[in-house]
Design a protein around this motif. Structure first.
Motif, PDB file in Angstrom:
ATOM      1  N   ILE A  35       0.853  -1.185   0.000  1.00  9.65           N
ATOM      2  CA  ILE A  35       0.000   0.000   0.000  1.00  9.65           C
ATOM      3  C   ILE A  35       0.888   1.233   0.000  1.00  9.65           C
ATOM      4  O   ILE A  35       1.755   1.382   0.861  1.00  9.65           O
ATOM      5  N   TYR A  36       0.650   2.124  -0.947  1.00 12.49           N
ATOM      6  CA  TYR A  36       1.390   3.382  -1.012  1.00 12.49           C
ATOM      7  C   TYR A  36       0.490   4.515  -0.550  1.00 12.49           C
ATOM      8  O   TYR A  36      -0.494   4.847  -1.205  1.00 12.49           O
ATOM      9  N   PHE A  37       0.835   5.104   0.598  1.00  5.76           N
ATOM     10  CA  PHE A  37       0.169   6.297   1.107  1.00  5.76           C
ATOM     11  C   PHE A  37       1.049   7.482   0.754  1.00  5.76           C
ATOM     12  O   PHE A  37       2.179   7.580   1.239  1.00  5.76           O
ATOM     13  N   PRO A  81       3.448  -1.226  -5.398  1.00 11.68           N
ATOM     14  CA  PRO A  81       2.183  -1.143  -4.657  1.00 11.68           C
ATOM     15  C   PRO A  81       0.985  -1.473  -5.539  1.00 11.68           C
ATOM     16  O   PRO A  81       0.903  -1.034  -6.692  1.00 11.68           O
ATOM     17  N   ASP A  82       0.066  -2.260  -4.993  1.00  8.31           N
ATOM     18  CA  ASP A  82      -1.166  -2.577  -5.706  1.00  8.31           C
ATOM     19  C   ASP A  82      -2.334  -1.718  -5.227  1.00  8.31           C
ATOM     20  O   ASP A  82      -3.381  -1.668  -5.877  1.00  8.31           O
ATOM     21  N   ILE A  83      -2.132  -1.023  -4.099  1.00  7.23           N
ATOM     22  CA  ILE A  83      -3.150  -0.132  -3.545  1.00  7.23           C
ATOM     23  C   ILE A  83      -2.524   1.240  -3.353  1.00  7.23           C
ATOM     24  O   ILE A  83      -1.444   1.360  -2.764  1.00  7.23           O
ATOM     25  N   GLY A  84      -3.185   2.262  -3.855  1.00  8.50           N
ATOM     26  CA  GLY A  84      -2.701   3.624  -3.693  1.00  8.50           C
ATOM     27  C   GLY A  84      -3.692   4.470  -2.914  1.00  8.50           C
ATOM     28  O   GLY A  84      -4.870   4.516  -3.264  1.00  8.50           O
ATOM     29  N   ILE A  85      -3.221   5.122  -1.855  1.00  9.67           N
ATOM     30  CA  ILE A  85      -4.010   6.118  -1.131  1.00  9.67           C
ATOM     31  C   ILE A  85      -3.420   7.461  -1.522  1.00  9.67           C
ATOM     32  O   ILE A  85      -2.324   7.824  -1.078  1.00  9.67           O
ATOM     33  N   LYS A 143      -4.269  -1.703  -8.486  1.00 16.39           N
ATOM     34  CA  LYS A 143      -5.548  -2.391  -8.646  1.00 16.39           C
ATOM     35  C   LYS A 143      -6.657  -1.572  -7.986  1.00 16.39           C
ATOM     36  O   LYS A 143      -7.805  -1.580  -8.447  1.00 16.39           O
ATOM     37  N   THR A 144      -6.287  -0.877  -6.887  1.00 18.12           N
ATOM     38  CA  THR A 144      -7.250  -0.097  -6.116  1.00 18.12           C
ATOM     39  C   THR A 144      -6.653   1.253  -5.784  1.00 18.12           C
ATOM     40  O   THR A 144      -5.468   1.339  -5.434  1.00 18.12           O
ATOM     41  N   VAL A 145      -7.443   2.302  -5.870  1.00 16.14           N
ATOM     42  CA  VAL A 145      -7.038   3.647  -5.465  1.00 16.14           C
ATOM     43  C   VAL A 145      -8.095   4.217  -4.531  1.00 16.14           C
ATOM     44  O   VAL A 145      -9.299   4.087  -4.780  1.00 16.14           O
ATOM     45  N   GLU A 192     -17.481   6.896   2.399  1.00 16.97           N
ATOM     46  CA  GLU A 192     -17.873   7.995   3.263  1.00 16.97           C
ATOM     47  C   GLU A 192     -17.034   7.947   4.537  1.00 16.97           C
ATOM     48  O   GLU A 192     -16.417   6.925   4.863  1.00 16.97           O
ATOM     49  N   VAL A 193     -16.999   9.040   5.264  1.00 19.19           N
ATOM     50  CA  VAL A 193     -16.264   9.091   6.518  1.00 19.19           C
ATOM     51  C   VAL A 193     -16.840   8.064   7.488  1.00 19.19           C
ATOM     52  O   VAL A 193     -18.063   7.927   7.630  1.00 19.19           O
ATOM     53  N   MET A 194     -15.958   7.299   8.110  1.00 20.23           N
ATOM     54  CA  MET A 194     -16.272   6.219   9.047  1.00 20.23           C
ATOM     55  C   MET A 194     -16.913   5.007   8.386  1.00 20.23           C
ATOM     56  O   MET A 194     -17.397   4.113   9.063  1.00 20.23           O
ATOM     57  N   GLU A 195     -16.860   4.947   7.062  1.00 20.67           N
ATOM     58  CA  GLU A 195     -17.276   3.751   6.345  1.00 20.67           C
ATOM     59  C   GLU A 195     -16.068   2.839   6.174  1.00 20.67           C
ATOM     60  O   GLU A 195     -15.029   3.275   5.683  1.00 20.67           O
ATOM     61  N   THR A 196     -16.203   1.593   6.575  1.00 24.35           N
ATOM     62  CA  THR A 196     -15.097   0.643   6.480  1.00 24.35           C
ATOM     63  C   THR A 196     -15.228  -0.173   5.194  1.00 24.35           C
ATOM     64  O   THR A 196     -16.291  -0.690   4.876  1.00 24.35           O
ATOM     65  N   ILE A 197     -14.109  -0.254   4.470  1.00 24.22           N
ATOM     66  CA  ILE A 197     -14.084  -1.074   3.258  1.00 24.22           C
ATOM     67  C   ILE A 197     -13.090  -2.209   3.475  1.00 24.22           C
ATOM     68  O   ILE A 197     -12.103  -2.072   4.197  1.00 24.22           O
ATOM     69  N   THR A 198     -13.365  -3.335   2.851  1.00 17.50           N
ATOM     70  CA  THR A 198     -12.503  -4.504   2.942  1.00 17.50           C
ATOM     71  C   THR A 198     -11.713  -4.625   1.655  1.00 17.50           C
ATOM     72  O   THR A 198     -12.275  -4.577   0.560  1.00 17.50           O
ATOM     73  N   LEU A 199     -10.393  -4.758   1.783  1.00 12.49           N
ATOM     74  CA  LEU A 199      -9.501  -4.835   0.623  1.00 12.49           C
ATOM     75  C   LEU A 199      -8.877  -6.229   0.526  1.00 12.49           C
ATOM     76  O   LEU A 199      -8.661  -6.880   1.539  1.00 12.49           O
TER      77      LEU A 199
END
Length: 230
Positions: A140-142, A161-165, A190-192, A223-230
């Motif tokens: 993950i690249y932040f 990285p496969d995930i970019g923030i 794969k995911t941003v 949304e803020v405080m919404e949890t996503i599963t990666l």
């Protein structure tokens, strides 16, 4: 692996055996519901702090004290926060800290860094950074706060990285166009997940431009405080 956006550039990342708070600006963050503070920080094992500006760093000391957890950040910034009573682990760009089954590497960013939330003149805080977080087979690249930079080519080549923030709000950081350019020019995400937007009128409010520019990438805008599963 679970990721929760706390507004602005703040995240809660549950990964492997760690719960990491990334740039956790909660109190004073207009995007964050302050009555959810306990939910946001519950069980956290460490804080990752990209630089010293108040919209990233101003709550880190209090959270560190409340949970008795370390702040991982630039060496000079760690010295300042230690004087304020925080537990810290200072390191530098290119350095890697292992937290249980998670590796956190500090990488370059192009911005600035100062303690600017205490009143008076800003205090030099050792420079700005991003992080690469590796565990569970993901990298993950932040970005932290940054513009597009050629260092991203090296980050992509070395850490894949496969995930970019990605910061993308503009004015203080790269905008949606810049974030999309960086993703296409340097990375194979794969995911941003966009960040550093929507907080103030000065910043971009919606990630539509980023989504449209990356049709082959899963661009998630929780949304803020919404949890996503990666």
């Amino acid at each position: 692996m679970k990721l929760t956006w706390l507004g602005h550039s703040s995240f809660r990342l549950e990964i492997a055996d760690q719960i990491l708070l990334i740039d956790p600006w909660l109190s004073g963050n207009p995007a964050f519901p302050e009555d959810r503070r306990d939910d946001a920080i519950k069980g956290a094992t460490a804080i990752l702090l990209s630089h010293g500006h108040g919209d990233h760093a101003s709550n880190c000391v209090s959270i560190s004290k409340d949970l008795d957890i370390p702040i991982l950040c630039m060496h000079e910034l760690s010295d300042i926060l230690t004087e304020d009573g925080a537990k810290t682990n200072g390191f530098g760009k290119g350095g890697t800290i292992t937290l249980g089954d998670v590796r956190v590497t500090m990488v370059n960013a192009v911005h600035s860094s100062s303690i600017d939330y205490k009143g008076g003149m800003p205090v030099y805080a050792g420079g700005e950074a991003g992080f690469v977080i590796r565990a569970e087979g993901h990298s993950i690249y932040f970005t932290g706060d940054t513009d597009v930079m050629m260092d991203m080519e090296l980050i992509a080549d070395r850490y894949k990285p496969d995930i970019g923030i990605l910061c993308c709000g503009g004015h203080f950081t790269m905008d949606m166009e810049g974030a999309a350019y960086a993703a296409k020019r340097f990375f194979d995400f794969k995911t941003v997940i966009p960040c550093h937007y929507r907080t103030f009128p000065l910043l971009a409010q919606e990630p539509t431009e980023l989504i449209e520019a990356l049709p082959n990438v899963d661009v998630l805008s929780p949304e803020v405080m919404e949890t996503i599963t990666l």
